[in-house]
Design a protein around this motif. Structure first.
Motif, mmCIF file in Angstrom:
data_model
loop_
_atom_site.group_PDB
_atom_site.id
_atom_site.type_symbol
_atom_site.label_atom_id
_atom_site.label_comp_id
_atom_site.label_asym_id
_atom_site.label_seq_id
_atom_site.Cartn_x
_atom_site.Cartn_y
_atom_site.Cartn_z
ATOM 1 N N THR A 87 44.193 -11.805 -7.351
ATOM 2 C CA THR A 87 44.255 -10.808 -8.445
ATOM 3 C C THR A 87 43.093 -10.206 -9.102
ATOM 4 O O THR A 87 41.924 -10.846 -8.760
ATOM 5 N N THR A 104 47.192 -7.372 -7.002
ATOM 6 C CA THR A 104 47.660 -8.703 -7.314
ATOM 7 C C THR A 104 48.648 -8.951 -6.059
ATOM 8 O O THR A 104 49.606 -8.181 -5.999
ATOM 9 N N TYR A 106 50.737 -12.491 -4.127
ATOM 10 C CA TYR A 106 50.848 -14.045 -3.652
ATOM 11 C C TYR A 106 51.702 -14.150 -2.312
ATOM 12 O O TYR A 106 52.483 -13.526 -2.174
ATOM 13 N N HIS A 111 56.582 -16.566 -4.893
ATOM 14 C CA HIS A 111 57.271 -15.433 -5.733
ATOM 15 C C HIS A 111 58.602 -16.083 -6.363
ATOM 16 O O HIS A 111 59.165 -16.884 -5.810
ATOM 17 N N ASN A 116 53.397 -15.874 -11.396
ATOM 18 C CA ASN A 116 52.674 -14.585 -11.648
ATOM 19 C C ASN A 116 52.758 -14.590 -13.294
ATOM 20 O O ASN A 116 51.522 -14.082 -13.788
ATOM 21 N N CYS A 119 49.682 -16.467 -14.343
ATOM 22 C CA CYS A 119 48.351 -15.758 -14.430
ATOM 23 C C CYS A 119 48.039 -14.451 -15.068
ATOM 24 O O CYS A 119 47.155 -14.222 -15.808
ATOM 25 N N LYS A 120 49.033 -13.730 -15.375
ATOM 26 C CA LYS A 120 49.136 -12.619 -16.332
ATOM 27 C C LYS A 120 48.936 -13.161 -17.690
ATOM 28 O O LYS A 120 48.113 -12.405 -18.395
ATOM 29 N N SER A 147 57.671 -5.084 -7.907
ATOM 30 C CA SER A 147 56.578 -5.252 -8.553
ATOM 31 C C SER A 147 56.520 -4.552 -10.330
ATOM 32 O O SER A 147 56.096 -5.063 -11.291
#
Length: 198
Positions: A87, A104, A106, A111, A116, A119-120, A147
């Motif tokens: 990312t 980004t 993965y 998933h 995620n 990370c965000k 997404s």
């Protein structure tokens, strides 16, 4: 508060995930995704399917970092002790205190695991609380419903759709959806909401 230093070695991590600066040798780590999971980049403007495309992907990311246009990360999942993907921050504008968060991806095994969101959370905390960013923007292919749903789930607001604003690798035109989070939104609820779901 500080500005984004492209030559700094930023490490963003919590108990679940570690983001470290992407390096050329990470090709050896990420190439397995390029070979075994080519559909990860179905909607990407810069696909990394296949070894040649992955090398180009990493080379371009590092060139943009050298040109002070982006800061790419390698993602390590501490829960499984495996590398998960990549990312980055990009389109950083120091004057207007804005940046974009994207590129980004993965591996499919990561998933829906909460990776995620972790990370965000780390990247948004760094952007708003360390870099004093006022607005973080996200973009996606308007057909990439998975997404878009992920971005909405972390607290992004949909701003609209840019019609046919760029070309895809196959030469067709893409509609891009624009989403964002503002600094005041981060501190007035988005941060706590996201943190409660990690």
């Amino acid at each position: 508060m500080s500005t984004l230093q492209f030559n700094s070695e930023y490490i963003l991590e919590n108990d679940r995930v570690k983001l470290s600066p992407l390096k050329a040798e990470d090709f050896n780590i990420l190439s397995t995704f390029a070979i075994n999971e080519p559909t990860l980049w179905q909607y990407s403007l810069q696909p990394a399917d296949g070894l040649k495309n992955m090398k180009t992907y990493i080379d371009n990311a590092l060139k943009d970092k050298a040109d002070k246009k982006s800061y790419p990360f390698l993602v390590f999942d501490k829960q499984t002790s495996k590398y998960a993907g990549s990312t980055r921050f990009y389109d950083y504008n120091e004057k207007f205190k804005t940046l974009q968060l994207g590129y980004t991806w993965y591996g499919k095994a990561f998933h829906g695991t909460g990776l995620n969101k972790n990370c965000k959370y780390l990247m948004l905390s760094f952007a708003f609380e360390e870099l004093n960013i006022e607005r973080v923007e996200f973009r996606a292919d308007n057909n990439n419903k998975k997404s878009i749903a992920a971005m909405k789930s972390i607290g992004c607001t949909v701003e609209g759709v840019l019609r046919q604003n760029c070309a895809t690798p196959n030469g067709s035109r893409r509609d891009s959806i624009i989403l964002s989070i503002l600094k005041e939104e981060w501190f007035k609820g988005v941060k706590d909401s996201l943190l409660s779901r990690l």
